[in-house]
Design a protein around this motif. Structure first.
Motif, PDB file in Angstrom:
ATOM      1  N   VAL A 163       0.853  -1.184   0.000  1.00 16.03           N
ATOM      2  CA  VAL A 163       0.000   0.000   0.000  1.00 16.03           C
ATOM      3  C   VAL A 163       0.886   1.229   0.000  1.00 16.03           C
ATOM      4  CG1 VAL A 163      -1.768   1.297   1.262  1.00 16.03           C
ATOM      5  CG2 VAL A 163      -1.793  -1.219   1.296  1.00 16.03           C
ATOM      6  N   GLU A 164       0.610   2.160  -0.917  1.00 12.37           N
ATOM      7  CA  GLU A 164       1.381   3.388  -0.966  1.00 12.37           C
ATOM      8  C   GLU A 164       0.449   4.565  -1.201  1.00 12.37           C
ATOM      9  OE1 GLU A 164       5.450   5.138  -2.868  1.00 12.37           O
ATOM     10  OE2 GLU A 164       5.076   3.007  -2.786  1.00 12.37           O
ATOM     11  N   MET A 165       0.565   5.570  -0.333  1.00 17.90           N
ATOM     12  CA  MET A 165      -0.204   6.795  -0.483  1.00 17.90           C
ATOM     13  C   MET A 165       0.758   7.900  -0.882  1.00 17.90           C
ATOM     14  SD  MET A 165      -2.531   8.868   2.284  1.00 17.90           S
ATOM     15  CE  MET A 165      -1.238   9.868   3.011  1.00 17.90           C
ATOM     16  N   ALA A 175       5.237   5.660   7.614  1.00 14.48           N
ATOM     17  CA  ALA A 175       4.248   4.762   8.237  1.00 14.48           C
ATOM     18  C   ALA A 175       3.059   4.486   7.324  1.00 14.48           C
ATOM     19  CB  ALA A 175       3.763   5.352   9.549  1.00 14.48           C
ATOM     20  N   VAL A 176       2.871   5.272   6.268  1.00 13.13           N
ATOM     21  CA  VAL A 176       1.728   5.072   5.383  1.00 13.13           C
ATOM     22  C   VAL A 176       2.031   4.027   4.324  1.00 13.13           C
ATOM     23  CG1 VAL A 176       0.107   6.202   3.837  1.00 13.13           C
ATOM     24  CG2 VAL A 176       1.018   7.432   5.784  1.00 13.13           C
ATOM     25  N   VAL A 177       3.302   3.800   4.045  1.00 12.54           N
ATOM     26  CA  VAL A 177       3.684   2.799   3.066  1.00 12.54           C
ATOM     27  C   VAL A 177       3.772   1.460   3.773  1.00 12.54           C
ATOM     28  CG1 VAL A 177       5.464   2.066   1.452  1.00 12.54           C
ATOM     29  CG2 VAL A 177       4.950   4.487   1.702  1.00 12.54           C
ATOM     30  N   LYS A 178       3.088   0.471   3.240  1.00 10.77           N
ATOM     31  CA  LYS A 178       3.113  -0.869   3.828  1.00 10.77           C
ATOM     32  C   LYS A 178       3.618  -1.829   2.783  1.00 10.77           C
ATOM     33  CE  LYS A 178       0.336  -4.541   5.656  1.00 10.77           C
ATOM     34  NZ  LYS A 178      -0.954  -5.165   5.594  1.00 10.77           N
ATOM     35  N   GLU A 179       4.741  -2.441   3.037  1.00  7.80           N
ATOM     36  CA  GLU A 179       5.288  -3.435   2.127  1.00  7.80           C
ATOM     37  C   GLU A 179       4.497  -4.732   2.244  1.00  7.80           C
ATOM     38  OE1 GLU A 179       7.533  -3.616  -0.275  1.00  7.80           O
ATOM     39  OE2 GLU A 179       8.086  -1.527  -0.085  1.00  7.80           O
TER      40      GLU A 179
END
Length: 181
Positions: A163-165, A175-179
């Motif tokens: 997830v990337e915003m 913290a917004v980027v989730k691998e």
């Protein structure tokens, strides 16, 4: 006039062609390839010029989206069924056009459709464009930290999902980027 009807009128007037997608599509394409994605949904595609006239997908070696959705464009107004899934979802310059009280449902959609990748671009400032009723086109204008918290609430739905915003085209707080797990 309802908000959706105002966006429909603006689309009919030739606005929202899909130009905002050009800025964040390279980031999307990079992750799309790296994660081995094959299919994607463009959620909030506008008039679709980014694919039909500007061929942004070809410039980055990607196919056209398997599904395009935009409730204000008659050709793309049908939302994918709940059971539909795509390797990836691309959503550029959409969430700020959604009233805050409707964001939960839209974020649920965004996190429910992809199996590998979700890339969302959100703007944190008022738009240059005005709705027919004179209001700003960006009906939900919030700071980056607010959007990051909204995303964090849905990260539990995204096991194994990258997830990337992007905020105004810039990287968000880490913290917004989730691998993908």
């Amino acid at each position: 006039m309802k908000l959706l009807d105002q966006y429909v009128a603006m689309h009919k007037a030739g606005l929202f062609k899909g130009k905002s997608a050009l800025k964040s599509f390279p980031t999307f394409a990079e992750h799309f390839k790296r994660l081995g994605c094959k299919t994607y949904l463009d959620y909030g595609c506008g008039a679709g010029w980014q694919y039909d006239r500007w061929h942004v997908h070809k410039d980055h070696g990607l196919p056209k989206p398997r599904w395009r959705y935009d409730p204000a464009v008659s050709a793309y107004a049908i939302k994918p069924p709940r059971r539909a899934s795509f390797d990836a979802v691309f959503c550029s310059d959409v969430l700020e056009h959604v009233p805050e009280f409707e964001l939960g449902g839209v974020l649920y959609d965004l996190f429910s459709y992809p199996t590998k990748l979700l890339v969302v671009t959100v703007c944190t400032r008022p738009a240059k464009k005005k709705l027919p009723n004179g209001m700003n086109c960006h009906v939900t204008v919030r700071p980056t930290a607010w959007w990051a918290q909204a995303f964090r609430l849905f990260l539990g739905l995204s096991y194994g999902l990258h997830v990337e915003m992007l905020v105004d085209g810039d990287p968000p707080p880490p913290a917004v980027v989730k691998e993908a797990a």
